[in-house]
Design a protein around this motif. Structure first.
Motif, short mmCIF file in Angstrom:
data_model
loop_
_atom_site.label_atom_id
_atom_site.label_comp_id
_atom_site.label_asym_id
_atom_site.label_seq_id
_atom_site.Cartn_x
_atom_site.Cartn_y
_atom_site.Cartn_z
N ARG A 1 -6.29 -4.75 -2.16
CA ARG A 1 -6.06 -5.88 -1.27
C ARG A 1 -6.29 -5.48 0.18
NH1 ARG A 1 -6.95 -7.68 -5.33
NH2 ARG A 1 -5.93 -9.33 -6.49
N PHE B 1 -16.43 2.88 -8.07
CA PHE B 1 -16.61 4.01 -7.13
C PHE B 1 -17.41 5.13 -7.80
CE2 PHE B 1 -12.03 4.70 -8.54
CZ PHE B 1 -12.27 5.79 -9.36
N GLY C 1 -5.94 3.65 -9.98
CA GLY C 1 -5.14 2.80 -10.86
C GLY C 1 -5.28 1.33 -10.54
N ASP D 1 -14.67 -2.19 -4.98
CA ASP D 1 -13.68 -2.45 -6.02
C ASP D 1 -14.38 -3.15 -7.17
OD1 ASP D 1 -10.25 -2.65 -5.74
OD2 ASP D 1 -11.25 -3.48 -7.51
N ASP E 1 -7.54 5.41 -4.06
CA ASP E 1 -6.12 5.12 -4.33
C ASP E 1 -6.13 4.53 -5.75
OD1 ASP E 1 -3.47 4.25 -4.21
OD2 ASP E 1 -3.91 2.54 -2.93
N THR F 1 0.83 -1.20 0.00
CA THR F 1 0.00 0.00 0.00
C THR F 1 0.86 1.25 0.00
OG1 THR F 1 -1.77 -1.17 1.09
CG2 THR F 1 -1.80 1.21 1.31
N GLN G 1 -2.81 -7.19 -9.87
CA GLN G 1 -3.39 -7.08 -11.21
C GLN G 1 -2.28 -7.01 -12.25
OE1 GLN G 1 -5.86 -3.63 -10.40
NE2 GLN G 1 -7.74 -4.85 -10.36
N ASP H 1 -14.64 7.34 -15.01
CA ASP H 1 -14.99 6.93 -13.64
C ASP H 1 -14.47 7.93 -12.62
OD1 ASP H 1 -16.25 4.69 -14.52
OD2 ASP H 1 -14.99 3.25 -13.45
N GLY I 1 -5.22 -2.83 2.08
CA GLY I 1 -4.20 -2.21 2.92
C GLY I 1 -4.72 -0.98 3.65
N HIS I 2 -5.32 -0.06 2.88
CA HIS I 2 -5.86 1.14 3.52
C HIS I 2 -7.05 0.80 4.41
CE1 HIS I 2 -3.76 3.52 0.22
NE2 HIS I 2 -3.37 4.13 1.33
C1 SAM Z 1 -3.90 0.94 -6.30
S1 SAM Z 1 -5.08 -0.30 -6.02
C2 SAM Z 1 -5.66 0.02 -4.41
C3 SAM Z 1 -4.86 -0.66 -3.36
C4 SAM Z 1 -5.43 -0.54 -1.97
N1 SAM Z 1 -5.45 0.82 -1.49
C5 SAM Z 1 -4.65 -1.41 -0.99
O1 SAM Z 1 -4.04 -0.87 -0.07
O2 SAM Z 1 -4.65 -2.63 -1.15
C6 SAM Z 1 -6.41 0.23 -6.99
C7 SAM Z 1 -7.64 -0.67 -6.94
O3 SAM Z 1 -8.74 0.10 -7.37
C8 SAM Z 1 -9.57 -0.66 -8.20
N2 SAM Z 1 -10.26 0.30 -9.05
C9 SAM Z 1 -9.73 1.12 -9.97
N3 SAM Z 1 -10.68 1.88 -10.52
C10 SAM Z 1 -11.84 1.57 -9.89
C11 SAM Z 1 -13.18 2.03 -9.99
N4 SAM Z 1 -13.53 2.97 -10.86
N5 SAM Z 1 -14.09 1.53 -9.16
C12 SAM Z 1 -13.75 0.56 -8.26
N6 SAM Z 1 -12.52 0.05 -8.14
C13 SAM Z 1 -11.57 0.56 -8.95
C14 SAM Z 1 -8.64 -1.61 -8.90
O4 SAM Z 1 -9.36 -2.77 -9.30
C15 SAM Z 1 -7.60 -1.90 -7.83
O5 SAM Z 1 -7.95 -3.03 -7.12
#
Ligand code: SAM
Length: 309
Positions: A35, A82, A105, A56, A103, A10, A110, A220, A37-38
């Protein structure tokens, strides 16, 4: 640093959760659960009355959410975008939320799992969908889109200066054989790229562009920012972490416009008595040295925070 047990380190973990200013009995949304983390950190700060909604698009994120937090009554999960958070909030009959975290991307798993089709380093089916059960895959798109459309996507979303050459090469290659694998596309694009940034793969920008396009990431984001601000209670905070300039520009602009209010046409006298709708919390934040040394992804991360008035 958050453990790597779930395959994603994270970024800006402590900073993002601190910026939300979590109240023990507050209602929060982690719009990009990944996953978790936050989410785990937010849950640590919540009391028994507090609630956290994780969202997600990715079904793998849903699985992790169930594994990690299904025993925690304070945690809920919805698979979806979101960009639809207002409808989730309405469905839960929440009166508003105290904080939203985005957060943006893709997560490391992935990118790292070849089967997801995001990687130009490992061979896999050319998919790139965060939700593999919805929308068009990258392969379907590169095999059917018009050359001009491909060129525009690479230019607009990848800021790829050789977009035209690459689009031409993709269209020529697919006439011989459909493009179905990640490395096949990476090779076609690399062969059409005469110059690229030092230390980067020649397919980096093209892959980024196609991924953003396939997942409608900027649409989005625009809708997600609106909805997040809409569901916030007064005093609630929106924290957004971006990973490339297109995203960060949108976030910065959106926050600035809300803080400044609508522009008054030049011919109208300026009436400055409308109360502000929001304030920026601090300046943009980047990862510190320790985090940068431990996590390459943190290099491009920029966090911005807005508080609703
Ligand atoms: C950078 S990761 C987030 C990691 C998370 N903060 C952690 O600590 O595990 C971005 C996540 O956002 C999801 N994502 C990206 N765009 C999204 C959207 N428009 N709506 C929902 N999920 C989205 C992706 O599938 C991915 O799992």
């Amino acid at each position: 640093m958050e453990s790597n047990q779930y395959g994603h380190v994270t970024v800006l973990l402590a900073e993002a959760v601190e910026a939300l200013g979590v109240k023990a009995d507050g209602l929060y949304i982690d719009g990009t659960f990944g996953r978790g983390g936050h989410s785990a950190e937010i849950l640590k700060a919540l009391g028994p009355q507090g609630r956290l909604l994780g969202i997600d698009k990715d079904p793998r994120a849903r699985r992790t959410a169930m594994e990690r937090f299904s025993g925690d009554d304070r945690f809920l999960f919805r698979q979806g975008s979101f960009a639809d958070m207002a409808s989730f909030v309405a469905e839960l009959q929440w009166p508003g939320v105290d904080g939203v975290l985005l957060d943006l991307g893709v997560s490391s798993p992935q990118l790292d799992e070849a089967e997801r089709g995001f990687s130009f380093m490992q061979d896999g089916p050319l998919d790139m969908r965060m939700d593999p059960d919805s929308g068009q895959s990258a392969s379907e798109w590169v095999n059917t889109a018009k050359e001009e459309e491909i060129s525009k996507v690479l230019w607009d979303l990848g800021e790829e200066r050789f977009a035209r050459r690459m689009a031409k090469a993709i269209v020529a290659a697919r006439q011989t054989q459909p493009i179905t694998r990640t490395l096949q596309l990476a090779e076609i694009v690399a062969a059409a790229n005469p110059r690229w940034e030092k230390g980067k793969n020649p397919a980096t920008r093209a892959f980024q562009a196609i991924r953003i396009y396939i997942n409608r990431e900027l649409d989005d984001l625009a809708q997600g920012l609106e909805q997040a601000f809409g569901v916030l209670k007064p005093g609630g905070r929106l924290t957004v972490i971006s990973f490339h300039s297109l995203e960060d520009r949108m976030v910065k602009q959106y926050m600035r416009d809300i803080v400044r209010g609508p522009k008054t046409p030049k011919w109208l006298p300026v009436v400055d008595d409308a109360p502000p709708k929001a304030r920026l919390v601090g300046k943009k934040i980047r990862a510190g040295e320790t985090e940068l040394a431990a996590n390459v992804r943190a290099r491009s991360a920029v966090m911005r925070v807005l508080e609703k008035c």
